[in-house]
Write a protein that holds these residues in place. Structure first.
Motif, PDB file in Angstrom:
ATOM      1  N   LEU A 158       0.839  -1.189   0.000  1.00  0.00           N
ATOM      2  CA  LEU A 158       0.000   0.000   0.000  1.00  0.00           C
ATOM      3  C   LEU A 158       0.878   1.244   0.000  1.00  0.00           C
ATOM      4  N   GLN A 159       0.613   2.166  -0.935  1.00  0.00           N
ATOM      5  CA  GLN A 159       1.340   3.425  -0.975  1.00  0.00           C
ATOM      6  C   GLN A 159       0.749   4.408   0.041  1.00  0.00           C
ATOM      7  N   PRO A 160       1.519   5.404   0.457  1.00  0.00           N
ATOM      8  CA  PRO A 160       0.986   6.403   1.397  1.00  0.00           C
ATOM      9  C   PRO A 160      -0.243   7.140   0.877  1.00  0.00           C
ATOM     10  N   ASP A 161      -0.370   7.276  -0.450  1.00  0.00           N
ATOM     11  CA  ASP A 161      -1.524   7.970  -1.016  1.00  0.00           C
ATOM     12  C   ASP A 161      -2.737   7.068  -1.173  1.00  0.00           C
ATOM     13  N   GLY A 162      -2.648   5.833  -0.690  1.00  0.00           N
ATOM     14  CA  GLY A 162      -3.771   4.919  -0.750  1.00  0.00           C
ATOM     15  C   GLY A 162      -3.815   4.034  -1.974  1.00  0.00           C
ATOM     16  N   LYS A 163      -2.950   4.273  -2.941  1.00  0.00           N
ATOM     17  CA  LYS A 163      -2.917   3.419  -4.125  1.00  0.00           C
ATOM     18  C   LYS A 163      -2.328   2.055  -3.766  1.00  0.00           C
ATOM     19  N   ILE A 164      -2.703   1.055  -4.546  1.00  0.00           N
ATOM     20  CA  ILE A 164      -2.392  -0.339  -4.221  1.00  0.00           C
ATOM     21  C   ILE A 164      -1.506  -0.920  -5.310  1.00  0.00           C
ATOM     22  N   VAL A 165      -0.392  -1.533  -4.916  1.00  0.00           N
ATOM     23  CA  VAL A 165       0.537  -2.135  -5.869  1.00  0.00           C
ATOM     24  C   VAL A 165       0.492  -3.657  -5.712  1.00  0.00           C
ATOM     25  N   LEU A 166       0.363  -4.343  -6.832  1.00  0.00           N
ATOM     26  CA  LEU A 166       0.386  -5.803  -6.867  1.00  0.00           C
ATOM     27  C   LEU A 166       1.595  -6.261  -7.666  1.00  0.00           C
TER      28      LEU A 166
ATOM     29  N   ARG B  22      -0.844  -1.372 -10.635  1.00  0.00           N
ATOM     30  CA  ARG B  22      -1.234  -0.432  -9.592  1.00  0.00           C
ATOM     31  C   ARG B  22      -2.693  -0.040  -9.764  1.00  0.00           C
ATOM     32  N   LEU B  23      -3.405  -0.060  -8.634  1.00  0.00           N
ATOM     33  CA  LEU B  23      -4.814   0.297  -8.607  1.00  0.00           C
ATOM     34  C   LEU B  23      -5.002   1.577  -7.811  1.00  0.00           C
ATOM     35  N   THR B  24      -6.081   2.279  -8.112  1.00  0.00           N
ATOM     36  CA  THR B  24      -6.455   3.420  -7.295  1.00  0.00           C
ATOM     37  C   THR B  24      -6.994   2.922  -5.959  1.00  0.00           C
ATOM     38  N   ALA B  25      -7.196   3.829  -5.024  1.00  0.00           N
ATOM     39  CA  ALA B  25      -7.738   3.450  -3.721  1.00  0.00           C
ATOM     40  C   ALA B  25      -9.131   2.847  -3.844  1.00  0.00           C
TER      41      ALA B  25
END
Length: 593
Positions: free
Chosen positions: A189-197, A214-217
């Motif tokens: 999880l990135q600090p901005d809420g985006k999600i990395v797989l 990468r997905l948005t929050a």
């Protein structure tokens, strides 16, 4: 003749002079001390479920041979994730993503989901496998993995109460598809809420590549990353990503394995780094890639952690060892660590198997402690075909810390099926996490060996397991409990106390070293009332062997036990153990006497 002014000595005192007294005698006051067991770093935390560990099944069950993932919330609650077996009907049955939550004291959190656990399926994917989990700051839980059907990266999100978050993706789940077969093996999880797989992508006979998405929050593809939210990285040989970490500057470090044809098909440790926009960071390693032959520990990278100085710690295993490597922030191995940047740690029996045809030891998780030490967790083969959770602590220079556990490591065996003779457990640790109060929780999969390999009538299915260890040598103060009503006809105790886990069948014959003490004639090495043994290592190496006595069978307790009975536990150490006893009953769950 001049007169002098009066001084303080000439002035009359307004208070009478105090009589001289003799020296005051101080009488020390002694207070009674409560019984307190001081444990060394690496010992099980007995305040966690009263035993130090917990096992539980997802509702309705856990599919065999699947990772058991772990994370710790800011309030100390422990979240476990795995693959829930929903149905055995149809081809291959139905498996969903599943999560469960424990309270900070290790008991099941009944306020979460349905009785402590929750599951969710993905439309079009009847057989899911959970391989990654992340906690959001708002308490929501992300679970990622793959499955049959679309053969894509899959993700789901749960609310803090265990319900499915229908605002995420499509009805609470999401599918990320590459042009070919793909699977997610890690999530961050990135600090901005985006999600990395991160995982692998296969286009057929061309082999596998690193796949990153990468997905948005909200669970939608992030078009600002790579191409439409996707990126692949091709190594010279087939490669698969298994772990990832986000740097403070937003760059993404991805680790895994490359099957190097030049090394006879052995897996190399493989790393790449992406810029925040998904492009390859060519300043890292060679053209954005870094590989290393970590002393033939050929599973590749299974876990990653970032140090505050930017160095990258990677763990894996095989060939009977935990493999650990440290890389510089620019990519190459850090030669100040271990031996040329890598190290090998043997915890168990290098010749043992996990009962699944796999290696005897493999590390899956690593965390960096605030003091700079490393904690590495994984699976350790013990007596064939059983295995245990294993944890080792390593100092910043790449040397095992002998003050942790027993000579630097702790093995955590589980005995969830004591009623079936010889049916001990396969325990596979898949990760670890630090707690807010400075302890560490290890999570994984626990099952009777026959539950994974077949051939037994045992009805116990694989379960999720968690154990909590002390890191700072805390004192454990037992919680008092009310005295029970005496029972003139006690029933047999329900088996070995899990606080004193039996690591194997108790020996019925002497285990003697050549030239060591012999067993006195007529002495029984295994009286029937001994149901377990445990060894406690003190800070200065003092050893105590604790016998677990079943009080229902303790009609005639010998006062002395032959030292030779403990030769197996004492093998390889110089100090003779002090032998004490413990009584087991259902109320106290094991009490030192």
């Amino acid at each position: 003749m001049t007169s002098r002014h009066p001084t303080e000595a000439d002035r009359p005192s307004s208070r009478p002079a105090r009589p001289r007294r003799g020296r005051r005698r101080v009488v020390p006051r002694f207070e009674g001390l409560e019984e307190r067991l001081v444990l060394s770093p690496g010992q099980l935390d007995a305040t966690f479920n009263q035993t130090g560990f917990q096992t539980l099944a997802l509702n309705p069950g856990v599919a065999p041979v699947t990772p058991g993932l772990v994370a710790v919330q800011p309030d100390g609650k422990v979240v476990l994730a795995g693959t829930a077996l929903i149905s055995t009907t149809g081809f291959g049955g139905t498996d969903d993503f599943g999560v469960a939550r424990l309270n900070a004291d290790g008991t099941l959190d009944a306020s979460f989901g349905s009785g402590g656990s929750a599951t969710v399926g993905v439309t079009g994917s009847p057989q899911l496998e959970a391989t990654g989990m992340a906690l959001q700051p708002d308490g929501k839980i992300l679970v990622a993995g793959g499955g049959l059907g679309p053969d894509s990266m899959l993700i789901a999100r749960f609310n803090p109460d265990g319900t499915v978050d229908t605002s995420f993706g499509t009805g609470g789940t999401g599918t990320v598809s590459f042009t070919g077969t793909s699977v997610a093996n890690a999530i961050a999880l990135q600090p901005d809420g985006k999600i990395v797989l991160a995982g692998s992508f296969s286009a057929g006979l061309l082999g596998n590549e690193f796949a990153i998405a990468r997905l948005t929050a909200a669970g939608q593809p992030d078009a600002s990353f790579g191409t439409g939210g996707l990126q692949t990285v091709t190594f010279p040989d087939s490669a698969q990503a298994n772990a990832l970490a986000i740097q403070p500057d937003g760059k993404i470090v991805v680790g895994g394995a490359e099957i190097a044809a030049a090394s006879g098909g052995a897996n190399l440790y493989a790393l790449t780094r992406l810029n925040p926009d998904g492009t390859v960071d060519t300043s890292f390693g060679t053209g954005g890639q870094q590989t290393a032959d970590a002393q033939a520990h050929n599973t590749g990278i299974e876990g990653l952690a970032l140090q505050p100085d930017g160095k990258i710690v990677a763990v894996g295993g095989s060939q009977g060892v935990f493999g650990v490597a440290r890389f510089l922030p620019i990519g190459p191995l850090d030669t100040s660590f271990g031996s040329g940047g890598t190290m090998a740690v043997t915890l168990g029996d290098p010749t043992a198997s996990l009962g699944l045809g796999g290696p005897s030891e493999e590390a899956f998780g690593v965390v960096v402690e605030p003091n700079g030490r490393l904690l590495v967790a994984g699976t350790v083969g013990t007596t064939f075909p059983y295995s245990s959770f294993g944890v080792v602590q390593i100092d910043p220079g790449g040397v095992v810390d002998p003050q942790f556990g027993t000579n630097g490591s702790t093995l955590i065996p589980f005995a969830i099926d004591p009623g079936t003779p010889g049916n001990l457990t396969v325990a596979q640790a898949d990760g670890l996490a630090l707690t807010p109060d400075g302890k560490v929780v290890v999570g994984g999969l626990v099952a009777p060996q026959s539950g994974l390999g077949g051939g037994s009538s045992s009805t116990i299915q694989p379960m999720l397991g968690a154990a909590r260890l002390l890191l700072n040598g805390e004192s454990a103060l037992p919680t008092p409990s009310p005295s029970p009503t005496p029972n003139p006809n006690p029933s047999p105790s329900p088996g070995p106390n899990p606080m004193f886990p039996v690591v194997g069948p108790l020996p019925t014959t002497p285990v003697l070293k050549p030239g060591g003490p012999q067993v006195p004639a007529g002495v029984s090495l295994v009286p029937p009332h001994i149901v377990g043994v445990r060894e406690v290592i003190g800070r200065r190496g003092a050893r105590t062997i604790v016998l677990m006595i079943d009080q229902a069978l303790n009609a005639t307790t010998p006062t002395n036990y032959p030292t030779s009975y403990f030769e197996l536990l004492g093998s390889g150490r110089n100090r003779a153990p002090r032998i004490t006893r413990a009584t087991y009953n259902a109320r106290t769950q094991g009490k030192r006497i």
